[in-house]
Write a protein that holds these residues in place. Sequence first.
Motif, short mmCIF file in Angstrom:
data_model
loop_
_atom_site.label_atom_id
_atom_site.label_comp_id
_atom_site.label_asym_id
_atom_site.label_seq_id
_atom_site.Cartn_x
_atom_site.Cartn_y
_atom_site.Cartn_z
N ALA A 289 0.88 -1.06 -0.01
CA ALA A 289 -0.29 -0.18 -0.08
C ALA A 289 0.90 1.31 0.07
CB ALA A 289 -0.88 0.04 0.71
N ARG A 290 2.30 1.41 -0.58
CA ARG A 290 2.71 2.40 -1.05
C ARG A 290 2.28 3.42 -1.32
NH1 ARG A 290 7.64 3.01 1.69
NH2 ARG A 290 8.78 1.28 2.81
N HIS A 291 1.71 3.42 -2.26
CA HIS A 291 0.67 4.11 -3.06
C HIS A 291 -0.60 4.60 -2.71
CE1 HIS A 291 4.50 3.21 -5.69
NE2 HIS A 291 3.34 2.73 -6.45
N ASP A 292 -1.21 4.36 -1.47
CA ASP A 292 -2.54 4.42 -0.56
C ASP A 292 -1.97 5.89 -0.29
OD1 ASP A 292 -3.53 2.35 -1.74
OD2 ASP A 292 -3.42 1.88 -0.27
N ALA A 293 -3.12 6.81 -0.50
CA ALA A 293 -2.63 8.22 0.08
C ALA A 293 -3.16 9.04 1.53
CB ALA A 293 -3.17 9.36 -1.09
N SER A 294 -4.38 7.94 1.63
CA SER A 294 -5.09 7.68 2.39
C SER A 294 -6.01 6.77 3.23
CB SER A 294 -6.18 8.93 2.80
OG SER A 294 -6.80 8.74 1.23
N ASN A 295 -5.87 6.59 4.21
CA ASN A 295 -6.12 4.42 4.55
C ASN A 295 -5.49 3.81 4.28
OD1 ASN A 295 -8.18 3.25 6.10
ND2 ASN A 295 -9.40 3.37 5.28
N PRO A 296 -4.03 3.57 4.33
CA PRO A 296 -3.44 3.11 3.37
C PRO A 296 -3.89 0.92 4.10
CG PRO A 296 -2.36 4.05 5.32
CD PRO A 296 -3.34 4.48 4.84
#
Length: 428
Positions: A289-296
Amino acid sequence: MNRLPDHVDLVIRHARIDDDAPLTDIVIDAGRIVALETDWHGTAREEIDAAGRAVVPGFIEPHIHLDKAMWHRARPSVAGTLEEAIRVTADLKSRRDRTDMLVRARRVLDMAVRNGTVALRAHPDVDPIQQLLGVETMLELRDEYRDLLDLQIVAFPQEGLIKAPGTLQLMEEGLRLGADVAGGCPYNELNREDTERHIDAVFDLAQRFDVDIDMHADFADDTADARFFATAYIARRTIETGYQGRVSLGHVTSLGSLPPEQLAPLVDLLAEAHIHVVTLPATDLYLGARHDASNPRRGLTPLRALIDGGVNVAYSSNNVRNAFTPFGNADVLTIGNLLAHAAQFGTPSQQAQILAMGTVNAARAIGLASDYGVAPGRIADLVVLDTHWIADALLDIPPRTWVIKRGRITVTTHHCCEIHRAHSTEEV
């Protein structure tokens, strides 16, 4: 009924092997448990007074990369991504330094032994970069550590098969040299068609050599890229080839993104194929989830759904202190504690499930179940924990007071720790 001998090699007295049962004497002879008695009256060449401490089967690491361990200072991560880890590792592999690999791998093996690990499955890379250096080194270490732990070797094609010509031939040679398992990394191909060709080639190779299969099935946050969602294809190939129970899959993280109605039939298929899933929480949580900007997202395989669906699930360290996982000390209990937090497995019954995943489930995943466990007739691979309840193992992460491998004391912990090798004692 066979009469117990009056004198044996080892007895562990006053052991807690079941939190709901009286303390037990574990009677060991010729490397095996010969009896479990509440008050055994014989004598032994060596005695351990567990004094009510918990005794569990020795821990098992079913998925670990010894050849790539302890590289955290040689090339520190900058971005911390999977892409960077693959790139940096490829560069470090190109140095082909056998002495360095032996030193790094021994550090991890010594950690594992101290922490009560009695068996592990190593995945050395086999590819045009490293060629067979990893397999050859693991073969040397397998012999060197044979009195301390059982080391299985996977011929693992990290760089792919189709996009790395010559790798399949190297895997064949690795199996001829003595590797135990055919590995796979199907997501590291250029397209889905090549991913399936990769899987087919691994099954063909395994059948020709009559060895088990252990693949890095996927390593993604979702199923958007079809290369990272080949679990169903692998399960069908397992059934078609009659390989039920002989296939282990590591990571399997993309399944965590599926809604229940899509996940349920896939879990049923995995159960039908008797596929073992090995979750690798230290790496998956770190890289996912390195690219999840929020709530990874957590980036873990769906533990609860798999277990409820009858799939055998184990866990392991995967990497120790490198670009894929900058932490670790090869401690199954530490990884289990991490997994229990991340997967929200905190009730007493769930904690017991986590402990089983690092012991009996892991033994099943690497083909050791028939001779493993705290029961008469089984190999005496045991750990005496410095806690008085088995249920507290994940809570306390206690010192391993004694470790027993095939009926011989290999580790004794007081204020420090000693590893007892076949012909010498090494202070650690």
